[in-house]
Design a protein around this motif. Structure first.
Motif, mmCIF file in Angstrom:
data_model
loop_
_atom_site.group_PDB
_atom_site.id
_atom_site.type_symbol
_atom_site.label_atom_id
_atom_site.label_comp_id
_atom_site.label_asym_id
_atom_site.label_seq_id
_atom_site.Cartn_x
_atom_site.Cartn_y
_atom_site.Cartn_z
ATOM 1 N N MET A 91 0.748 -0.975 0.125
ATOM 2 C CA MET A 91 -0.350 -0.542 -0.314
ATOM 3 C C MET A 91 1.046 0.929 0.159
ATOM 4 O O MET A 91 0.836 2.255 -0.845
ATOM 5 C CB MET A 91 -1.211 0.308 1.613
ATOM 6 N N TYR A 92 1.320 1.504 1.012
ATOM 7 C CA TYR A 92 2.880 2.290 0.519
ATOM 8 C C TYR A 92 3.211 2.309 -0.423
ATOM 9 O O TYR A 92 3.471 3.769 -1.005
ATOM 10 C CB TYR A 92 3.456 1.880 1.801
ATOM 11 N N ILE A 93 3.757 1.792 -1.242
ATOM 12 C CA ILE A 93 4.462 1.617 -2.408
ATOM 13 C C ILE A 93 3.996 2.174 -3.607
ATOM 14 O O ILE A 93 4.418 2.661 -4.010
ATOM 15 C CB ILE A 93 5.073 0.391 -2.980
ATOM 16 N N VAL A 94 2.291 1.796 -3.349
ATOM 17 C CA VAL A 94 1.577 2.205 -4.571
ATOM 18 C C VAL A 94 0.673 3.497 -3.875
ATOM 19 O O VAL A 94 1.414 4.821 -5.124
ATOM 20 C CB VAL A 94 -0.008 1.637 -4.343
ATOM 21 N N ALA A 95 0.988 4.088 -2.552
ATOM 22 C CA ALA A 95 1.285 5.737 -3.169
ATOM 23 C C ALA A 95 1.898 6.273 -3.130
ATOM 24 O O ALA A 95 1.309 7.700 -3.395
ATOM 25 C CB ALA A 95 0.644 5.231 -0.994
ATOM 26 N N LEU A 96 2.960 5.423 -2.889
ATOM 27 C CA LEU A 96 3.814 6.495 -2.594
ATOM 28 C C LEU A 96 4.518 7.055 -4.940
ATOM 29 O O LEU A 96 5.226 8.423 -5.656
ATOM 30 C CB LEU A 96 5.619 5.644 -2.668
ATOM 31 N N PHE A 97 3.685 5.609 -6.076
ATOM 32 C CA PHE A 97 3.973 5.776 -7.273
ATOM 33 C C PHE A 97 2.526 6.855 -7.497
ATOM 34 O O PHE A 97 2.397 7.101 -9.000
ATOM 35 C CB PHE A 97 4.000 4.875 -8.188
ATOM 36 N N MET A 98 1.461 7.079 -6.544
ATOM 37 C CA MET A 98 0.694 7.593 -7.029
ATOM 38 C C MET A 98 0.921 8.573 -6.900
ATOM 39 O O MET A 98 0.162 10.327 -6.808
ATOM 40 C CB MET A 98 -1.162 7.371 -6.502
ATOM 41 N N ALA A 99 1.627 9.548 -6.540
ATOM 42 C CA ALA A 99 2.319 11.356 -5.727
ATOM 43 C C ALA A 99 2.634 11.865 -6.696
ATOM 44 O O ALA A 99 3.415 11.514 -7.235
ATOM 45 C CB ALA A 99 2.693 10.970 -4.350
ATOM 46 N N LYS A 100 1.731 12.827 -7.128
ATOM 47 C CA LYS A 100 1.925 14.106 -8.109
ATOM 48 C C LYS A 100 3.051 15.206 -7.887
ATOM 49 O O LYS A 100 3.466 16.169 -8.477
ATOM 50 C CB LYS A 100 0.803 14.158 -8.947
ATOM 51 N N GLY A 101 1.459 15.739 -7.063
ATOM 52 C CA GLY A 101 2.222 17.200 -6.246
ATOM 53 C C GLY A 101 2.975 17.146 -5.396
ATOM 54 O O GLY A 101 3.310 16.439 -4.753
ATOM 55 N N LEU A 130 2.777 18.883 -2.744
ATOM 56 C CA LEU A 130 0.836 18.370 -0.910
ATOM 57 C C LEU A 130 1.673 16.687 -0.573
ATOM 58 O O LEU A 130 2.006 16.972 -0.030
ATOM 59 C CB LEU A 130 0.091 18.804 -1.562
ATOM 60 N N SER A 131 1.271 16.740 -1.875
ATOM 61 C CA SER A 131 0.999 14.669 -1.773
ATOM 62 C C SER A 131 2.248 14.256 -1.600
ATOM 63 O O SER A 131 3.058 13.462 -0.827
ATOM 64 C CB SER A 131 0.702 14.308 -2.878
ATOM 65 N N TYR A 132 3.603 15.126 -1.655
ATOM 66 C CA TYR A 132 5.584 15.061 -1.480
ATOM 67 C C TYR A 132 5.524 15.192 -0.407
ATOM 68 O O TYR A 132 6.125 14.224 0.362
ATOM 69 C CB TYR A 132 6.199 15.169 -2.948
ATOM 70 N N ALA A 133 4.594 16.019 0.326
ATOM 71 C CA ALA A 133 5.147 16.364 1.316
ATOM 72 C C ALA A 133 4.359 15.840 2.823
ATOM 73 O O ALA A 133 5.233 14.893 3.333
ATOM 74 C CB ALA A 133 4.896 18.244 1.686
ATOM 75 N N LEU A 134 2.927 15.014 2.077
ATOM 76 C CA LEU A 134 2.506 13.995 3.002
ATOM 77 C C LEU A 134 3.766 12.568 2.752
ATOM 78 O O LEU A 134 3.476 11.748 4.193
ATOM 79 C CB LEU A 134 1.286 13.848 3.268
ATOM 80 N N MET A 135 3.809 12.080 1.903
ATOM 81 C CA MET A 135 4.634 11.498 1.712
ATOM 82 C C MET A 135 5.995 11.500 2.577
ATOM 83 O O MET A 135 6.495 10.321 3.284
ATOM 84 C CB MET A 135 5.071 11.059 -0.132
ATOM 85 N N LEU A 136 6.527 12.519 2.714
ATOM 86 C CA LEU A 136 7.920 12.265 3.379
ATOM 87 C C LEU A 136 7.705 12.342 4.972
ATOM 88 O O LEU A 136 7.936 11.655 5.927
ATOM 89 C CB LEU A 136 8.537 14.093 3.486
ATOM 90 N N GLY A 137 6.427 13.499 5.025
ATOM 91 C CA GLY A 137 6.002 13.288 6.758
ATOM 92 C C GLY A 137 5.606 12.440 7.341
ATOM 93 O O GLY A 137 5.989 11.720 8.715
ATOM 94 N N THR A 193 -3.357 11.017 -0.143
ATOM 95 C CA THR A 193 -2.535 10.850 -1.344
ATOM 96 C C THR A 193 -3.792 11.559 -2.394
ATOM 97 O O THR A 193 -3.399 12.411 -3.320
ATOM 98 C CB THR A 193 -1.945 9.903 -1.601
ATOM 99 N N VAL A 194 -4.511 10.129 -3.083
ATOM 100 C CA VAL A 194 -5.399 10.639 -4.382
ATOM 101 C C VAL A 194 -6.114 12.046 -3.964
ATOM 102 O O VAL A 194 -6.415 12.828 -4.899
ATOM 103 C CB VAL A 194 -6.278 9.251 -3.629
ATOM 104 N N VAL A 195 -6.641 12.210 -2.609
ATOM 105 C CA VAL A 195 -7.056 13.677 -2.275
ATOM 106 C C VAL A 195 -6.457 14.697 -2.772
ATOM 107 O O VAL A 195 -6.164 15.777 -3.077
ATOM 108 C CB VAL A 195 -7.946 13.740 -0.723
ATOM 109 N N LEU A 196 -4.313 14.959 -2.106
ATOM 110 C CA LEU A 196 -3.963 15.926 -2.585
ATOM 111 C C LEU A 196 -3.641 16.002 -3.475
ATOM 112 O O LEU A 196 -3.254 17.148 -4.378
ATOM 113 C CB LEU A 196 -3.046 15.840 -1.247
ATOM 114 N N ASN A 197 -3.602 14.986 -4.831
ATOM 115 C CA ASN A 197 -2.903 15.185 -5.640
ATOM 116 C C ASN A 197 -4.204 16.152 -7.075
ATOM 117 O O ASN A 197 -3.393 16.710 -7.855
ATOM 118 C CB ASN A 197 -2.843 13.541 -6.447
ATOM 119 N N ASN A 198 -4.948 15.676 -6.514
ATOM 120 C CA ASN A 198 -6.122 17.058 -7.119
ATOM 121 C C ASN A 198 -5.961 18.502 -6.419
ATOM 122 O O ASN A 198 -7.341 19.098 -6.942
ATOM 123 C CB ASN A 198 -7.386 16.559 -6.485
ATOM 124 N N ILE A 199 -5.042 18.735 -5.304
ATOM 125 C CA ILE A 199 -5.292 19.851 -5.101
ATOM 126 C C ILE A 199 -3.931 20.876 -5.953
ATOM 127 O O ILE A 199 -2.893 20.695 -5.302
ATOM 128 C CB ILE A 199 -5.169 20.097 -3.714
#
Length: 273
Positions: A34-44, A46-53, A264-270
């Protein structure tokens, strides 16, 4: 080179009593996916900041010292440098920052390079914390075997496959330590691994490969003899001292990681701008 080898922590297990240590290995494998899927879904951003945190929080929860995590980054130095150069010099965009003859650097290239580095670092850190740092080789074998158990219906030797994967992961630190010893012995005999160009350094590593392969085959033979002496004959009819059970920690972690994927999905659209 020898210092770099000693700093590689891939495949090492660090005992502890954190929630991640106590979690069911089956769930940790699922959480890692699940974590790896979320990493490769991150686009912007905000999602990268969430990923790092989220990755930093995982390290804190696991109680693995940050120095151990940072030591593992040294194994990625070549990949990080190569990925950075590839993105900076070959990515085209609309905002040109620097131009000299045929060299052109765009803002988009730097943007992609920074985010790719963050993704690589988080990928190594998160997967290591969930899989190797907090999971013993035996527990990892049990987890893989239970998750792949349905494949037994089509005559796939799941137990043997799980055992091979775990042994391979377990022997990575051993082979790294063996390589370090061989290099130290070669240096004591006058071998030079640091001077000269890339081709010369590559040729200097050839005398290391033969004794390393001999040592690897010797260890494999010793392991096979030890398993035969203990009457190991595969997974058929084999019982386990510890049975895996789903606990409250597993459910909580599953919900947290599901929320991470959803966020991650939500932040990709912001967008920030």
């Amino acid at each position: 080179m020898a210092v770099l080898l000693r700093d590689i922590t891939l495949g090492q297990f660090f005992p502890g009593s954190s929630p991640l240590h106590r979690a069911d290995p089956r769930y940790k494998i699922i959480l890692a996916l699940m974590y790896i899927v979320a990493l490769f879904m991150a686009k912007g951003p905000l999602s990268y900041a969430l990923m790092l945190g989220f990755t930093v929080v995982m390290v804190l929860v696991s109680r693995i010292p940050f120095r151990i995590v940072v030591r593992g980054f040294k194994a990625l130095i070549f990949i990080i440098v190569f990925t950075t150069l590839l993105n900076v010099f070959w990515t085209r965009g609309e905002t040109l920052l620097f131009e000299y003859k045929f060299i052109k650097i765009y803002a988009e290239g730097i943007y992609h390079a920074v985010f790719m580095i963050l993704r690589l670092i988080c990928l190594l850190t998160g997967s290591s914390v969930l899989i190797s740092y907090t999971t013993s080789p035996i527990a990892l074998t049990y987890g893989i075997e239970r998750l792949l158990a349905p494949l037994n219906l089509i005559k796939i030797p799941v137990h043997e496959f799980s055992m091979m994967m775990t042994i391979a992961l377990r022997f990575i630190p051993t082979l790294i330590e063996e390589t370090d010893k061989i290099m130290s012995a070669q240096k004591a005999r006058g071998a030079d691994f640091t001077s000269g160009g890339i081709i010369k350094r590559a040729k200097a590593l050839i005398p290391i490969l033969i004794p390393l392969f001999v040592s690897a085959f010797r260890r494999a033979d010793e392991l096979a003899v030890a398993m035969e002496c203990r009457c190991y004959n595969g997974g058929k009819g084999r019982t386990k001292m510890t049975k895996l059970k789903t606990g409250a920690v597993d459910i909580i972690l599953l919900l947290v990681f599901a929320a991470f994927v959803a966020a991650t999905v939500v932040l990709n659209n912001i967008t920030l701008f």
